[in-house]
Enzyme design. Structure first.
Site, short mmCIF file in Angstrom:
data_model
loop_
_atom_site.label_atom_id
_atom_site.label_comp_id
_atom_site.label_asym_id
_atom_site.label_seq_id
_atom_site.Cartn_x
_atom_site.Cartn_y
_atom_site.Cartn_z
N ARG A 19 77.99 94.34 84.82
CA ARG A 19 76.96 93.42 84.38
C ARG A 19 77.48 92.42 83.35
O ARG A 19 76.88 91.37 83.15
CB ARG A 19 75.77 94.18 83.80
CG ARG A 19 75.97 94.79 82.44
CD ARG A 19 74.61 95.09 81.83
NE ARG A 19 74.77 95.60 80.48
CZ ARG A 19 74.70 96.88 80.16
NH1 ARG A 19 74.46 97.78 81.06
NH2 ARG A 19 74.87 97.26 78.90
N HIS A 57 43.79 96.96 63.84
CA HIS A 57 43.34 95.73 64.49
C HIS A 57 43.93 94.53 63.76
O HIS A 57 43.45 93.42 63.87
CB HIS A 57 41.82 95.62 64.48
CG HIS A 57 41.12 96.85 64.92
ND1 HIS A 57 40.67 97.80 64.04
CD2 HIS A 57 40.84 97.31 66.16
CE1 HIS A 57 40.11 98.78 64.73
NE2 HIS A 57 40.20 98.52 66.01
#
Lengths: 572, 572
Positions: free
Chosen positions: A536, A217
């Site tokens: 691309r 966390h």
């Protein structure tokens, strides 16, 4: 960052509903959690696990036969309420009591602890086991202060297997506590996670550094260090855990856990180095696991968990289970393969060839040798031309490919191969060593050409012309480029068409070839006025306007070299 | 970004070695790929899949009974070489021929195509099926130009199941082509991935936007749009695919795929909305899958795949399989649960209580009512104090919790509950409605206190004092805070100790309580001179110096309120 949600405050609840829908075979939804959707024997100890959300597959993904009976889910990174824990336990209880497992965090200790007291007051026997595997969170002298991280999976797996085996609550509690006492983890974070709806990440790690021991966390870790190689990283992780290895331990169950954005391939790379370290420490590895078992949303990082096995723990660790997060045991009965894998690196043996075809094969090998020499000379120039439109490696690829083709052709000639075989193996070697698209195209070109030949006789002039057409067909069919795309096809098409036309008009092969080589060269030069290459890499394509295509140039070059060799051969 | 590696150029090879070690039960390593490590029947069609690395579990994770026989792995985002494809196929072939599956990219078409020709020349029957599911990459009129993305998993699953069922090569090819023809996907990226060793991401997406139709190697998409809610996003994805729904289709197999950093909980949230859309379109959902099946390193984004089922495809989609990426079928035999889940939201029934205990219960309910009123008045002030050290929600939590406790206590009194039950249910209601740590602590405090009472008689003064000690014990045992931590414990400890000392010294309860409430108030005020609260929120903790702890303040407040109620009760 977390991107997909409706209302952030509904994120955890909705995620649990979605999970329950996908895994309806395993679970059904209750308020605040999930319970198994399959029948559970009366009297079986219920293993109920839980904690905050955002750690999937912890904890709902642990529910299924051989693992947990139910899971309680709090809000993102927040403990479930006492009421939710109690409610889920009441549903899960089959009269055998409840083993309640959770990570050792203040909120969870409180809510699971209070729920346990409430349930006991109602007559349900409940035991709690907070998991304390994180060696970074407190010293080995105060294990009860340690947090629970990916060891959750390992400890709950053992608990679930013990309950499934029919042990009573005292015994399930004993085995679960034993698993927890013998499970250690060490985690590292490379980057923070972002809670749904939050503007920025929960924490950050300086670029190129790793936060040792940082909690799932974002709890503070030990310190930050420069990121190291996979090999060094494995030594660090294993070293931290081996420091707590009990004296008598010879077997270990390892779990390499990704926190979210550190992906499988990275974990597999790391595993190779970890496995080496564990073996070097004299440990036998039992059923290693590598994947995502306790995540922290999209946190970047990973942890290594080791359970020091004894016979009892090994039995429960190996036992079958069937939860979304972990499935052990066979679905389809199989036997291990016993055959030895074929090693195709052995020398290729060639079909018997006629003398004339062998002579032609030698001629083809010489031709390829000349081409290889010319491409070696042209390497820098081809690279320079390629750099306008590509990554500038065309020269290298052509040099490597043609050299490999030359070696393979020579070896084939020495092995007595005929014309078709010499050209075919040359093509294969070219493709395999050159790499990239042009290597594959050249391999295809030579092999397709070889299909017009055989090993019984010298190729006729007509067969040589036919081979050129086959080569063109193969290249355009599988390579998919068309004239005007600024590729080798721009030179190959005029080459083949000129060759065919001249030969059909009755010209000798050598003259037809010379005309074809000239046409290919003119076409290659003309590619410089074509529109940019599609793809691309738009800035690269724009840069390429006004420069010829390297693939077309090298095709024309080799066509001219071949013309010279053919002319020499015709004279001889 | 990709963080863990030794030499970037060895990344793909090492990852494959690590995978093979972890999944030794499923696969064994060959040069350039993996083959099953289990016995395969002679004559079975071999399903061989492959493509570039960096897409795990594509493609090595697809190998196992019921799915592929082998996988070929190229370098990161690069096609495997022709030689690698041919080599892996030779090992996998069991004499039944090879079905070769790959995504429809130029490099793969070339290398798999050339390898197929090479193998055919060697006498192995090979069929190729390029997967073309990406509706964003070309129009529905030119499906052969479409790229393959997460549809790979679906198409190869069907191919593997058909081969496992014993179909011959013609039939396996037919079924695989059918699956490909009836599989469509649409993908969206939120952020780029970073190749091992690269300095920056392969591409970026503007913050807060999504790139519709962007390819799994960063190929350009359709356009960029502002990110929308999960519900709107689901409509967009489903809408794009329903546009290609064949007229007769009533059943669909959906696959919701995460690209790497878009995590499970997000996908589950999205799934809830997608499921709703599919059902609204009248589609029956068969075996939905949600997870990571074709990733792009740590790319952020996801794709939705739908296979339009007919009976044949449904059979093969549902069939058992056992590969690292997908396991279907039971490991442990189970039956669906048939019981209806208990609904614990029903009114609680109380044990029979004596008249005196019921009178005491009514008194406790009044006391809690007064506390609730006082906490409602103090809500803003408690919030303001809490904001110095926390998120400022303490006042809200205390107001919500005490109001819920008041309601529950009143209801219990009306239901004829005794003293112990009234206090217990008040505590439970407080914990469940207040939320957070303080809610759980207050629930624990009241319930632990109630354990000193019973429903048979009015609590004695000694029982009330004993209850206070039990409350303190419960709070410190499960809440783990100690005096000096700047929590409610800082006020609760002097309260209980003063109460016990004064009562033991022979003072009447009311006087002892008044002294205790005074001690609690002084202690609460003294928390303002304590060191900052520990925890990760250091800036908040520093801000809290010089301010009292809100939890201690509210405890002292309720102690004073209770003193007043007790004094009134003593007079009455």
């Amino acid at each position: 960052m977390t991107t997909i949600f409706d209302a952030p405050e509904e994120f955890a609840t909705t995620a649990l509903a979605g999970f329950s829908s996908i895994y309806a075979r395993n679970v059904r939804l209750v308020k605040g959690g999930v319970v198994r959707s399959t029948k559970v024997p009366k009297g079986k100890v219920a293993v109920v696990v839980g904690g905050g959300s955002g750690h999937y597959p912890a904890f709902a993904g642990y529910v299924g036969p051989g693992m947990a009976d139910a899971a309680v889910a709090g809000d993102v990174f927040a403990s479930p309420s006492t009421a939710a824990v109690a409610r889920v336990c009441r549903v899960a209880d089959q009269g055998g009591g409840v083993l309640l497992g959770f990570g050792n965090y203040a909120g969870d200790v409180l809510n699971f602890g209070v729920a346990a007291e409430r349930l006991r007051a109602e007559g349900i026997d409940v035991r709690i086991v907070p998991v304390t595997d994180d060696v970074a969170s407190a010293s080995a002298e105060t294990p009860a202060k340690r947090r629970g991280i990916a060891g959750d999976l390992v400890v709950f797996k053992v608990a679930g297997a013990a309950a499934e085996a029919g042990l009573n609550l005292d015994e399930v509690e004993r085995v679960t506590r034993l698993a927890n006492d013998r499970t250690v983890s060490f985690g590292v974070a490379f980057g923070g996670c972002t809670l749904p709806g939050a503007k920025g990440p929960l924490f950050t790690v300086p670029k190129g550094e790793m936060a040792l021991g940082l909690g799932i966390h974002g709890e503070p870790g030990i310190r930050e260090e420069k990121m190291v190689s996979a090999t060094e990283f494995a030594k660090l992780l294993v070293g931290k855990l081996l420091a707590e290895r009990p004296a008598d331990v010879r077997k270990v169950a390892p779990l390499l856990n990704g926190l979210g954005s550190t992906k499988y391939e990275e974990l597999f790379v790391l595993w190779v180095a970890i496995e080496k370290e564990l073996k070097a420490a004299g440990l036998e590895i039992v059923d290693p696991e590598c994947g995502e078992f306790v995540t922290s949303l999209d946190m970047q990082g990973c942890s290594l968990t080791l359970m020091w096995l004894n016979d009892e723990l090994e039995t429960y660790w190996r036992a079958a289970c069937d939860a979304p997060a972990l499935r052990k045991g066979a679905i389809i009965a199989t036997e291990p393969a016993t055959d030895t894998l074929k090693d195709d690196e052995d020398a290729i043996s060639f079909a018997a060839a006629s003398e004339t075809s062998r002579q032609s094969g030698a001629c083809i090998a010489r031709l390829i040798g000349e081409m290889a020499e010319a491409l070696k000379q042209a390497e820098d120039e081809l690279g320079r031309i390629d750099a306008f439109a590509g990554d500038g490696d065309h020269g290298q690829g052509m040099r490597r490919g043609s050299a490999a083709a030359n070696d393979a052709a020579k070896a084939a000639v020495e092995a007595g191969a005929g014309a078709a075989s010499v050209l075919a193996v040359a093509g294969d070697a070219w493709a395999d060593r050159a790499g990239g698209t042009s290597g594959a195209i050249w391999g295809l070109l030579l092999r397709a050409w070889s299909n017009a030949f055989n090993d019984d006789a010298a190729p006729t002039d007509a067969a040589i012309v036919d081979g050129a057409r086959r080569a063109l067909d193969g290249v355009t069919r599988l390579g998919r480029a068309r004239v005007g795309d600024k590729t080798l096809v721009d030179a190959l098409v005029p080459f083949v068409e000129t060759l065919e036309r001249a030969f059909a008009a009755g010209k000798p092969l050598i003259e037809a070839w010379q005309a074809a080589a000239k046409a290919a060269t003119e076409a290659a030069e003309a590619t410089s006025s074509l529109t940019p290459k599609l793809g691309r890499a738009r800035p690269l394509a724009e840069k390429s306007i006004g420069h010829p295509d390297a693939g077309a140039v090298s095709l024309a070059l080799t066509a001219r070299v071949a013309a010279g060799v053919l002319a020499q051969a015709a004279k001889a």
